[in-house]
Design a protein around this motif. Sequence first.
Motif, mmCIF file in Angstrom:
data_model
loop_
_atom_site.group_PDB
_atom_site.id
_atom_site.type_symbol
_atom_site.label_atom_id
_atom_site.label_comp_id
_atom_site.label_asym_id
_atom_site.label_seq_id
_atom_site.Cartn_x
_atom_site.Cartn_y
_atom_site.Cartn_z
ATOM 1 N N PRO A 1 0.972 -0.804 -0.329
ATOM 2 C CA PRO A 1 -0.390 0.225 -0.151
ATOM 3 C C PRO A 1 0.960 1.657 -0.528
ATOM 4 C CG PRO A 1 -0.842 -1.864 1.910
ATOM 5 C CD PRO A 1 0.524 -2.357 1.286
ATOM 6 N N GLY A 2 0.241 2.349 -0.652
ATOM 7 C CA GLY A 2 1.107 3.473 -0.669
ATOM 8 C C GLY A 2 0.689 4.469 -1.123
ATOM 9 N N VAL A 3 0.508 5.946 -1.712
ATOM 10 C CA VAL A 3 -0.226 7.119 -1.792
ATOM 11 C C VAL A 3 0.349 7.085 -2.879
ATOM 12 C CG1 VAL A 3 -0.508 8.090 0.425
ATOM 13 C CG2 VAL A 3 2.375 7.835 -0.922
ATOM 14 N N ALA A 4 -0.317 8.085 -3.869
ATOM 15 C CA ALA A 4 -0.628 8.376 -5.459
ATOM 16 C C ALA A 4 0.620 9.418 -5.740
ATOM 17 C CB ALA A 4 -1.995 8.765 -5.919
ATOM 18 N N GLU A 5 1.315 9.983 -4.568
ATOM 19 C CA GLU A 5 2.697 10.643 -4.737
ATOM 20 C C GLU A 5 3.263 10.814 -5.366
ATOM 21 O OE1 GLU A 5 4.773 13.838 -1.681
ATOM 22 O OE2 GLU A 5 3.014 12.945 -0.766
ATOM 23 N N PHE A 6 4.149 8.832 -4.401
ATOM 24 C CA PHE A 6 5.229 8.311 -4.933
ATOM 25 C C PHE A 6 4.215 7.455 -6.065
ATOM 26 C CE2 PHE A 6 5.560 10.321 -0.556
ATOM 27 C CZ PHE A 6 7.325 10.668 -1.295
ATOM 28 N N ASN A 7 3.614 6.822 -7.093
ATOM 29 C CA ASN A 7 2.991 6.132 -7.236
ATOM 30 C C ASN A 7 2.468 4.811 -7.276
ATOM 31 O OD1 ASN A 7 2.960 8.051 -10.311
ATOM 32 N ND2 ASN A 7 5.645 7.407 -10.089
ATOM 33 N N GLY A 8 2.324 5.254 -5.987
ATOM 34 C CA GLY A 8 1.293 3.353 -5.559
ATOM 35 C C GLY A 8 2.386 3.126 -4.692
ATOM 36 N N CYS A 9 3.731 4.435 -4.480
ATOM 37 C CA CYS A 9 4.356 3.127 -3.182
ATOM 38 C C CYS A 9 4.516 3.912 -1.677
ATOM 39 C CB CYS A 9 5.900 3.621 -4.405
ATOM 40 S SG CYS A 9 6.309 2.289 -5.202
ATOM 41 N N PRO A 10 4.690 3.604 -0.602
ATOM 42 C CA PRO A 10 5.174 4.096 0.498
ATOM 43 C C PRO A 10 6.250 4.802 0.562
ATOM 44 C CG PRO A 10 5.442 1.606 1.027
ATOM 45 C CD PRO A 10 5.822 1.888 -1.130
ATOM 46 N N ASP A 11 5.835 5.617 2.015
ATOM 47 C CA ASP A 11 7.065 5.837 2.209
ATOM 48 C C ASP A 11 7.035 5.904 3.414
ATOM 49 O OD1 ASP A 11 9.057 7.821 3.427
ATOM 50 O OD2 ASP A 11 7.902 10.059 3.057
ATOM 51 N N THR A 12 7.459 5.100 4.074
ATOM 52 C CA THR A 12 7.284 4.943 5.132
ATOM 53 C C THR A 12 7.816 5.871 6.367
ATOM 54 O OG1 THR A 12 7.285 2.199 5.033
ATOM 55 C CG2 THR A 12 7.795 2.224 6.803
ATOM 56 N N ASP A 13 8.991 6.165 6.813
ATOM 57 C CA ASP A 13 9.380 7.442 7.428
ATOM 58 C C ASP A 13 9.320 8.667 7.183
ATOM 59 O OD1 ASP A 13 10.857 7.710 5.125
ATOM 60 O OD2 ASP A 13 12.877 6.530 5.929
ATOM 61 N N GLY A 14 8.493 8.924 6.155
ATOM 62 C CA GLY A 14 7.267 10.274 6.134
ATOM 63 C C GLY A 14 8.489 11.107 5.411
ATOM 64 N N ASP A 15 10.062 10.849 5.070
ATOM 65 C CA ASP A 15 11.061 11.752 5.030
ATOM 66 C C ASP A 15 10.929 12.028 3.500
ATOM 67 O OD1 ASP A 15 11.827 9.296 2.898
ATOM 68 O OD2 ASP A 15 13.758 9.108 4.141
ATOM 69 N N GLY A 16 9.562 12.180 2.621
ATOM 70 C CA GLY A 16 9.182 12.098 0.807
ATOM 71 C C GLY A 16 10.015 11.790 0.245
ATOM 72 N N ILE A 17 10.680 11.018 0.791
ATOM 73 C CA ILE A 17 10.918 9.823 -0.762
ATOM 74 C C ILE A 17 10.945 8.519 -0.270
ATOM 75 C CG2 ILE A 17 14.178 8.474 -0.985
ATOM 76 C CD1 ILE A 17 15.195 10.966 1.005
ATOM 77 N N ALA A 18 10.430 7.959 -1.609
ATOM 78 C CA ALA A 18 9.897 6.667 -1.581
ATOM 79 C C ALA A 18 11.031 5.531 -1.539
ATOM 80 C CB ALA A 18 8.965 6.412 -2.676
ATOM 81 N N ASP A 19 9.707 4.947 -0.982
ATOM 82 C CA ASP A 19 10.821 3.162 0.039
ATOM 83 C C ASP A 19 11.346 3.068 -0.927
ATOM 84 O OD1 ASP A 19 9.395 3.667 2.358
ATOM 85 O OD2 ASP A 19 8.946 2.104 2.656
ATOM 86 N N GLN B 1 13.321 4.077 -3.501
ATOM 87 C CA GLN B 1 14.572 4.846 -3.566
ATOM 88 C C GLN B 1 14.941 5.637 -1.900
ATOM 89 O OE1 GLN B 1 11.202 5.488 -5.530
ATOM 90 N NE2 GLN B 1 11.947 4.631 -6.872
ATOM 91 N N ASP B 2 14.392 4.630 -1.448
ATOM 92 C CA ASP B 2 15.343 5.153 -0.171
ATOM 93 C C ASP B 2 16.131 4.293 0.609
ATOM 94 O OD1 ASP B 2 15.592 6.168 2.633
ATOM 95 O OD2 ASP B 2 13.303 6.238 2.594
ATOM 96 N N ALA B 3 17.469 4.559 0.828
ATOM 97 C CA ALA B 3 18.213 3.126 1.817
ATOM 98 C C ALA B 3 18.355 2.925 2.903
ATOM 99 C CB ALA B 3 19.367 3.771 1.266
ATOM 100 N N CYS B 4 17.406 3.947 3.377
ATOM 101 C CA CYS B 4 16.656 3.480 5.112
ATOM 102 C C CYS B 4 15.826 3.825 4.922
ATOM 103 C CB CYS B 4 17.621 4.641 5.817
ATOM 104 S SG CYS B 4 19.500 4.393 5.084
ATOM 105 N N PRO B 5 14.366 3.341 4.496
ATOM 106 C CA PRO B 5 13.019 3.345 4.331
ATOM 107 C C PRO B 5 12.365 3.596 5.657
ATOM 108 C CG PRO B 5 13.558 1.340 3.679
ATOM 109 C CD PRO B 5 14.980 2.087 4.068
ATOM 110 N N THR B 6 12.820 2.633 7.301
ATOM 111 C CA THR B 6 12.202 2.770 8.167
ATOM 112 C C THR B 6 12.892 4.603 9.708
ATOM 113 O OG1 THR B 6 14.294 1.184 9.014
ATOM 114 C CG2 THR B 6 11.749 0.474 8.200
ATOM 115 N N ILE B 7 13.510 4.693 8.232
ATOM 116 C CA ILE B 7 14.910 6.073 9.430
ATOM 117 C C ILE B 7 14.384 7.168 8.302
ATOM 118 C CG2 ILE B 7 16.059 7.062 11.220
ATOM 119 C CD1 ILE B 7 17.341 3.624 10.399
#
Length: 488
Positions: free
Chosen positions: A271-289, A291-297
């Motif tokens: 589950p994700g958001v439209a902003e990131f084409n359906g991908c999540p941003d788990t840590d809320g840093d504005g970088i989709a998981d 593309q995020d090397a640290c998706p939980t921080i």
Amino acid sequence: MKHLNSILVAALVFLVVGVANAQDENNPWAIEVGINAVDTFPTGLRDGQNSSDLQNGELFEEYFNVNDHWNILPSVSKLSVGRYIGSGFSFTGVGTINRIEKFGDVPAQEIATDAVDVNGVAVAGSALYSGTELTYYGLDGQITYSLRDLINGPGGWFDPSIGIGGGYTWIDDIGFGTANGIAGVKFWLAENLAFNLQSTYKHAFEDYGVKHFQHSAGVLFKFGGKDTDGDGVYDVNDECPETPGLAQFNGCPDTDLDGIEDRQDACPNTPGVAEFNGCPDTDGDGIADPQDACPTIAGLASMNGCPDADGDGITDADDACPNEAGPKANNGCPWADTDGDGILDKDDKCPNEVGVASNNGCPEAAPQVTVEIIKQLNDYSKTILFDTGKSTIRQESYGVLQNIADIMKEYPDASFLIEGHTDSQGSEATNNKLSNNRAASVRTYLTTIGMSANRLSSIGYGESRPIADNKTKAGRQQNRRVEISLRK
């Protein structure tokens, strides 16, 4: 009966015509079974008739006078097969049967003798038709237009329609063609099931024909829609006809239920958001998981989504001093780490020798082999099997040898002696040779699975070191063994 056969043949013709049309809508076919009523009264006065005539009245006069005017056969008397042909239009073939007992208010037997109009011309119900009960057959084709979508919008339960058609009617042996006007209404009880009420005005082409209304009520079932993936969206409207999906996405799936269909979802299983084409941003840093090397921080875009708490350009995960800025050459610390073991020189009691934190930066002492470890090795070694009279290790012992090698590798400073033993059967020289060869086979196999050869040696003792009585079978079996000891 010959007329009934004609109806059935013609019904088949209508069916074949319908099949020839391309299927272009959901459930295009419809079958209706019902009853019909024939009424000759409210069809308008003919030339020379007046309002006192009991056979005909004004147009639509006493239209609902069921008891006095309607001829009804108390059984199933209507069968129709129809097909949707597009844009609200349907084509239907209809077969009906009935029994005519009265023309207007006049019983059939009273009309059948000498009824004539003012000009002496035989009128409907005259001697052309004789008998107290006349058999009625009708075979009609009709094109109707549904007003359902105009009134209710798609899918409404109230479905009125109008139409035109033509057909052929027989009253006893007299047949005549008709032009038909149709009005009806269906009440949809379910997606495929409706209760249908219809009234048809049939205008006879021939002078001897009988103008009449034919009313009907029946149950209609529509079918023929194809739903290959079984998702409730018919293939004609399904953009993903072979993959179960949702109606809101025209039959295409949204696997992760995030409101973004899989075709537009870069992360269809998460589950994700439209902003990131359906991908999540788990840590809320504005970088989709993805593309995020640290998706939980939460981190920085410049660090591929990883944090750099001290701002020294080294991500916290790679920074030996994440809260104190330092150069990359010092692993992010303001102090050096000469031996590169991750322990800064200021905390390293062996700064020039790679060590471990648990030993204050000094090398960790190798573990020592205990009596319990030797016992464990021998519990395994005693189960090693060889081919009879040979030094070839049997394949089912390979797993045991792997367990032995795994234990030995935990003690890198220890060396081991592999001993071969036999029972007293055979000559002493033969037993010495066999025990030597078997011990050597074990040593060789262990080196093939990762043990260093210089940590292993082997020797055979033949029958000289029994651990049980060689006079018994059980004792001899115990004496045929491989043992492992710690090499001094």
